[in-house]
Scaffold this active site. Sequence first.
Site, mmCIF file in Angstrom:
data_model
loop_
_atom_site.group_PDB
_atom_site.id
_atom_site.type_symbol
_atom_site.label_atom_id
_atom_site.label_comp_id
_atom_site.label_asym_id
_atom_site.label_seq_id
_atom_site.Cartn_x
_atom_site.Cartn_y
_atom_site.Cartn_z
ATOM 1 N N SER A 33 -5.886 8.889 -1.915
ATOM 2 C CA SER A 33 -4.500 9.248 -2.235
ATOM 3 C C SER A 33 -4.308 9.964 -3.557
ATOM 4 O O SER A 33 -3.185 10.361 -3.875
ATOM 5 C CB SER A 33 -3.617 8.000 -2.223
ATOM 6 O OG SER A 33 -3.469 7.569 -0.896
ATOM 7 N N PHE B 240 -5.097 0.816 10.751
ATOM 8 C CA PHE B 240 -6.192 0.131 10.051
ATOM 9 C C PHE B 240 -5.940 -1.370 9.911
ATOM 10 O O PHE B 240 -6.485 -2.014 9.004
ATOM 11 C CB PHE B 240 -6.435 0.770 8.684
ATOM 12 C CG PHE B 240 -6.806 2.228 8.777
ATOM 13 C CD1 PHE B 240 -6.112 3.187 8.063
ATOM 14 C CD2 PHE B 240 -7.834 2.649 9.615
ATOM 15 C CE1 PHE B 240 -6.432 4.532 8.160
ATOM 16 C CE2 PHE B 240 -8.167 3.997 9.721
ATOM 17 C CZ PHE B 240 -7.457 4.947 9.000
ATOM 18 N N SER C 236 4.252 4.876 1.619
ATOM 19 C CA SER C 236 3.939 5.243 3.001
ATOM 20 C C SER C 236 3.184 6.575 3.058
ATOM 21 O O SER C 236 3.690 7.601 2.578
ATOM 22 C CB SER C 236 5.221 5.378 3.818
ATOM 23 O OG SER C 236 4.926 5.904 5.108
ATOM 24 N N ARG D 173 1.737 8.171 -10.142
ATOM 25 C CA ARG D 173 1.943 6.790 -10.566
ATOM 26 C C ARG D 173 1.946 6.724 -12.101
ATOM 27 O O ARG D 173 1.217 7.467 -12.753
ATOM 28 C CB ARG D 173 0.793 5.899 -10.083
ATOM 29 C CG ARG D 173 0.820 5.546 -8.621
ATOM 30 C CD ARG D 173 -0.314 4.550 -8.315
ATOM 31 N NE ARG D 173 -0.481 4.342 -6.891
ATOM 32 C CZ ARG D 173 0.359 3.642 -6.118
ATOM 33 N NH1 ARG D 173 1.423 3.107 -6.634
ATOM 34 N NH2 ARG D 173 0.133 3.510 -4.821
ATOM 35 N N THR E 179 -4.150 6.250 -7.789
ATOM 36 C CA THR E 179 -5.347 5.580 -7.277
ATOM 37 C C THR E 179 -5.615 6.115 -5.878
ATOM 38 O O THR E 179 -4.741 6.768 -5.283
ATOM 39 C CB THR E 179 -5.101 4.052 -7.168
ATOM 40 O OG1 THR E 179 -3.732 3.832 -6.879
ATOM 41 C CG2 THR E 179 -5.468 3.352 -8.446
ATOM 42 N N ASN F 219 -11.970 -1.567 0.870
ATOM 43 C CA ASN F 219 -11.617 -2.830 1.532
ATOM 44 C C ASN F 219 -12.247 -4.024 0.825
ATOM 45 O O ASN F 219 -12.703 -4.986 1.455
ATOM 46 C CB ASN F 219 -12.032 -2.833 3.014
ATOM 47 C CG ASN F 219 -11.305 -3.948 3.775
ATOM 48 O OD1 ASN F 219 -10.115 -4.200 3.535
ATOM 49 N ND2 ASN F 219 -12.014 -4.627 4.667
HETATM 50 C C1 LIG Z 1 -1.922 2.011 -2.202
HETATM 51 C C2 LIG Z 1 -3.379 2.369 -1.967
HETATM 52 C C3 LIG Z 1 -4.342 1.406 -2.632
HETATM 53 S S1 LIG Z 1 -3.624 2.445 -0.183
HETATM 54 C C4 LIG Z 1 -3.073 4.075 -0.053
HETATM 55 C C5 LIG Z 1 -3.961 5.084 0.635
HETATM 56 N N1 LIG Z 1 -4.985 4.633 1.511
HETATM 57 C C6 LIG Z 1 -4.678 4.192 2.744
HETATM 58 O O1 LIG Z 1 -3.547 4.060 3.135
HETATM 59 C C7 LIG Z 1 -5.861 3.782 3.596
HETATM 60 C C8 LIG Z 1 -5.789 2.311 3.788
HETATM 61 C C9 LIG Z 1 -6.935 1.845 4.625
HETATM 62 C C10 LIG Z 1 -8.203 1.914 3.862
HETATM 63 C C11 LIG Z 1 -9.145 0.772 4.242
HETATM 64 N N2 LIG Z 1 -8.490 -0.520 4.301
HETATM 65 C C12 LIG Z 1 -8.281 -1.163 5.476
HETATM 66 O O2 LIG Z 1 -8.617 -0.708 6.555
HETATM 67 C C13 LIG Z 1 -7.598 -2.486 5.364
HETATM 68 N N3 LIG Z 1 -7.427 -3.087 6.702
HETATM 69 C C14 LIG Z 1 -10.190 0.731 3.151
HETATM 70 O O3 LIG Z 1 -10.034 -0.066 2.205
HETATM 71 O O4 LIG Z 1 -11.124 1.533 3.228
HETATM 72 C C15 LIG Z 1 -4.415 5.423 -0.729
HETATM 73 O O5 LIG Z 1 -5.355 5.986 -1.111
HETATM 74 N N4 LIG Z 1 -3.457 4.667 -1.325
HETATM 75 C C16 LIG Z 1 -3.714 3.798 -2.422
HETATM 76 C C17 LIG Z 1 -2.861 4.213 -3.611
HETATM 77 O O6 LIG Z 1 -2.008 5.088 -3.417
HETATM 78 O O7 LIG Z 1 -3.059 3.634 -4.685
#
Ligand SMILES: CC1(C)S[C@@H]2[C@H](NC(=O)CCCC[C@H](NC(=O)C[NH3+])C(=O)[O-])C(=O)N2[C@H]1C(=O)[O-]
Length: 349
Positions: A62, A120, A160, A285, A299, A327
């Site tokens: 992101s 996910f 989102s 952010r 992040t 994850n």
């Molecule tokens: C808010 C966050 C941390 S999450 C959001 C976005 N990433 C995603 O939406 C992917 C989420 C799934 C990734 C996966 N996790 C899962 O599948 C959990 N079930 C993993 O950890 O590899 C990103 O990048 N952003 C970060 C941000 O903007 O800081």
Amino acid sequence: KALPSPDLPGLHGVLLTALRQGAPGAMARVDDHGTTLRTAVGIADRKSLRPLSNTDRFRIGSVTKIFSAVVLLQLADERKLKLDAPVNRYLPGLLPDGRITVRHVLSHRSGLYDYTNDMFARTVPGFEAVRSKVFTFRQLVDRSLRKPRTTRPGGAYSYSNTNFVVAGMLIKKLTGNSVRTEYQNRIIEPLKLRDTFYVHPRTKIPGRHARGYLTPDTAGAALVDATRQTASWAQSAGAVISTTRDLNTFLSALLGGRLMSATQLAQMQRWVPAGSTQAYGLGLRRRNLSCGVSVYGHTGAVQGFYTYAFASRDGRRSLAALTNTSNNGAVLNTMLGSLESAFCGKPAK
Ligand SMILES: CC1(C)S[C@@H]2[C@H](NC(=O)CCCC[C@H](NC(=O)C[NH3+])C(=O)[O-])C(=O)N2[C@H]1C(=O)[O-]
């Protein structure tokens, strides 16, 4: 007020903790008024055991959202876009609520549901189901629109990915070019970001890169090599590839006012609360650190890679940090410590 000197031993310690918590490798680069500090621990590849290096490219997740926001704010400077205009003015009929504006989308206040919540919900099966898929922007937005909005337009912050898919659609419609072309022309080439790419939907990370390892939901299960993926589920919300050096160059240019007018940079930094020590602007952010310093960036969490990319208000000090796992909440939280070491220096005795 000058920042405390970066605490390189402290930064190194943060990375070693991330290793102990399950990251194969971790690295960080601080650029501070022309001086560069680098540190890397662990491995880039669990098969070859090659050590991780700050020259390795990786998926930034992101942090991509800053790239998309920069393009749209440049379009605002060029009078091709009004932040407070409804999205549907530029993309007729796209959204079911004509009150949702471009600003709502870029500040996560549109109420558009995040389709990745379902995609996910089960980490590894969800990833395996989409890692080779190519989605259109429209297909991703349609997934979101099957679910109720999370807030009224302009309501509370609710993160989102759908918002930055809509941002990608706006970029395409307003320029007539692909997101890739716009990133290239407006950011990558002008800043000479030699290790930054948008190769969607190609699955290979070009050149020398870290492999990324997804931590399964089941404790103790083997890490999954997630390096090869289209990242089509993310695109303008998360598919850029870069390095610690290029991210620092990018954030320094952004906060140094070299990518848009002062007016638009001020718009980008109109903050809404996003947690106790965080605020969100437009694709950006703000994090408030323990020493009273605020830092600006994003992040990233994409399968196999966690990224922190932040800079001081004037952009003269920047930090990019990466672990090649995801994850893993403990690692994500530990890596927050890289900001403290880079911008707050040694902790008070
Ligand atoms: C808010 C966050 C941390 S999450 C959001 C976005 N990433 C995603 O939406 C992917 C989420 C799934 C990734 C996966 N996790 C899962 O599948 C959990 N079930 C993993 O950890 O590899 C990103 O990048 N952003 C970060 C941000 O903007 O800081």
